[in-house]
Design an enzyme around this catalytic site. Structure first.
Site, PDB file in Angstrom:
ATOM      1  N   HIS A  30      -1.078  -9.758  -3.300  1.00 15.50           N
ATOM      2  CA  HIS A  30      -1.839  -8.874  -4.177  1.00 15.50           C
ATOM      3  C   HIS A  30      -2.540  -9.665  -5.292  1.00 15.50           C
ATOM      4  CE1 HIS A  30      -2.887  -5.213  -6.362  1.00 15.50           C
ATOM      5  NE2 HIS A  30      -2.308  -4.477  -5.431  1.00 15.50           N
ATOM      6  N   TYR A  86      -5.441 -10.917  -7.699  1.00 19.43           N
ATOM      7  CA  TYR A  86      -6.660 -10.371  -8.292  1.00 19.43           C
ATOM      8  C   TYR A  86      -7.628 -11.532  -8.508  1.00 19.43           C
ATOM      9  CZ  TYR A  86      -4.383  -5.927  -9.648  1.00 19.43           C
ATOM     10  OH  TYR A  86      -3.747  -4.703  -9.663  1.00 19.43           O
ATOM     11  N   GLU A 127      -6.663  -7.440  -0.018  1.00 22.46           N
ATOM     12  CA  GLU A 127      -5.315  -7.467   0.543  1.00 22.46           C
ATOM     13  C   GLU A 127      -5.382  -7.292   2.062  1.00 22.46           C
ATOM     14  OE1 GLU A 127      -2.980  -4.508  -1.904  1.00 22.46           O
ATOM     15  OE2 GLU A 127      -4.960  -4.445  -2.865  1.00 22.46           O
ATOM     16  N   HIS A 158       3.711  -0.013  -2.528  1.00 28.39           N
ATOM     17  CA  HIS A 158       4.060  -1.440  -2.599  1.00 28.39           C
ATOM     18  C   HIS A 158       5.563  -1.723  -2.601  1.00 28.39           C
ATOM     19  CE1 HIS A 158      -0.071  -2.287  -2.833  1.00 28.39           C
ATOM     20  NE2 HIS A 158      -0.245  -2.247  -4.144  1.00 28.39           N
ATOM     21  N   ASP A 190     -10.952   1.506  -3.652  1.00 26.50           N
ATOM     22  CA  ASP A 190      -9.531   1.256  -3.419  1.00 26.50           C
ATOM     23  C   ASP A 190      -9.239   1.769  -2.015  1.00 26.50           C
ATOM     24  OD1 ASP A 190      -6.880   0.615  -3.632  1.00 26.50           O
ATOM     25  OD2 ASP A 190      -6.416   2.001  -5.262  1.00 26.50           O
ATOM     26  N   ASN A 225       0.833  -1.192   0.000  1.00 24.17           N
ATOM     27  CA  ASN A 225       0.000   0.000   0.000  1.00 24.17           C
ATOM     28  C   ASN A 225       0.881   1.260   0.000  1.00 24.17           C
ATOM     29  OD1 ASN A 225      -2.432   1.655   0.145  1.00 24.17           O
ATOM     30  ND2 ASN A 225      -3.426  -0.192   0.925  1.00 24.17           N
TER      31      ASN A 225
END
Length: 381
Positions: A215, A217, A346, A142, A281, A116
């Protein structure tokens, strides 16, 4: 009864024996195809930075497979059957190393040293200020330009039938601006209950900050042509951390009640996303009161019949709806990965915690042992 010549008897006997052997071989072959060999296998997957990259395949007793690369400690696929018994991967990934060397947005990787964002790429420990690369607008994201996701990790697969692999990496003092030699370990284990367990451990020789997460998806349909906006989501969080225009927390911890961020009762992801500038987000402040392993998320898809439950010891989860996916990246099958084609969950500490004293601390001191665990459990109805 007419007697057969001796050579005819021999021929018949030979045919009988051959037939028996073929029958036995066919049975063995069929049995082998029916059995699933649980455990982990290793295959060469190329080189980068002069180091060998491998792909590890974790297989459980049900035949579900998760593939892990030691490049970025990355989950490249998670293949399981849907409600129609059709297998597909529920995470975005590539079939070859080249897809990852092209630097996609952290598909399946472990991100760190600080997952993050950190505001303006700066933070202090005591009176010492540290400066990081600003690789996301004015902020650090990140772990920097070459974070954990772009490193080749050491890997040790389980030596028995356990579907598990342990990856380790030494992040040296000063790497990407972070202080301390940090030893970090990630262990992936695929259970026969279709749980993917991720255990993180770390230690340092100098005070540093750490926020490590995976991370991946997710798209439970197994097809990026289907948007995740029709997935149904529950997050056990009464509060979230609002952000500014650069996605840095304002420092507030705000109630989700009466806002599009209220997922305390399951609803479709797309139901109120239009009211959220840019899409979700955001970090959600989990209701759990301690660091025990607790269920915090339930994600469902009606097309595949799949349900994903998330358990963690962490205090937060970043819910990201793939807002920056724009169709310029293609799957290995040639399909465009468009906006909202996948989403991230996450598990983490909060963004910009080093600059927000009210947030749970991400400070790691010498002599301390960091440990966290996250479990993604998949089922089909």
């Amino acid at each position: 009864m007419k007697k057969l010549p001796l050579f005819s008897v021999a021929i018949i006997f030979a045919i009988f024996i051959t037939s028996c052997n073929n029958s036995t071989n066919n049975q063995t072959s069929t049995t082998e195809k029916m059995e699933t060999k649980a455990g982990v296998t290793k295959a060469a997957w190329g080189t980068t930075d002069g180091k060998e990259v491998f792909l590890f395949t974790l297989t459980n007793a049900k035949g579900v497979q998760v593939k892990i690369s030691n490049y970025g400690a990355t989950i490249t696929s998670w293949v399981s059957p849907d409600k129609n018994n059709k297998p597909s991967s529920i995470v975005l990934g590539f079939d070859s190393l080249s897809g990852y060397l092209a630097k996609p947005p952290y598909f399946g990787a472990v991100v760190g040293r600080y997952g993050n964002r950190i505001a303006k790429g700066k933070f202090k420990i005591d009176k010492t200020e540290y400066t990081l690369a600003t690789n996301n607008g004015p902020n650090a994201l990140h772990g920097g330009l070459k974070g954990f996701d772009k490193q080749v990790w050491d890997a040790t697969p389980a030596s028995d039938s356990t579907a598990s692999v342990e990856l380790s990496y030494l992040s040296k003092d000063g790497e990407e601006g972070y202080p301390g030699n940090l030893k970090v370990t990630v262990r992936y284990t695929l259970t026969d209950d279709n749980e993917l367990k991720i255990e993180y451990s770390a230690s340092t020789d100098k005070a540093t900050v750490l926020n490590v997460t995976n991370h991946s998806y997710f798209n439970l349909t197994g097809d990026v042509n289907n948007s995740i906006l029709d997935h149904t989501l529950m997050i056990d969080a009464d509060n979230y951390t609002p952000v500014d225009t650069t996605l840095i927390p304002t420092g507030e911890i705000k109630s989700v009640k009466g806002t599009p961020f209220d997922f305390t009762k399951a609803k479709k992801i797309g139901q109120e996303i239009g009211a959220v500038s840019g899409g979700y987000d955001h970090n959600f402040v989990l209701n759990k009161k301690d660091s025990s392993l607790s269920k915090i998320v339930e994600l469902k898809d009606s097309i595949s019949g799949r349900t994903l439950e998330v358990f963690t010891t962490q205090p937060g989860v970043q819910f990201y709806t793939g807002n920056f996916l724009d169709g310029t990246i293609f799957t290995s099958a040639g399909k465009k990965i468009n906006q909202h084609a996948a989403m991230c969950l996450e598990t983490q500490h909060f963004p910009d915690s080093p600059n927000e004293p009210k947030f749970p601390t991400t400070l790691l001191l010498p002599g301390q042992q960091f440990h966290s665990e996250t479990v993604y459990k998949l089922s089909v109805k």
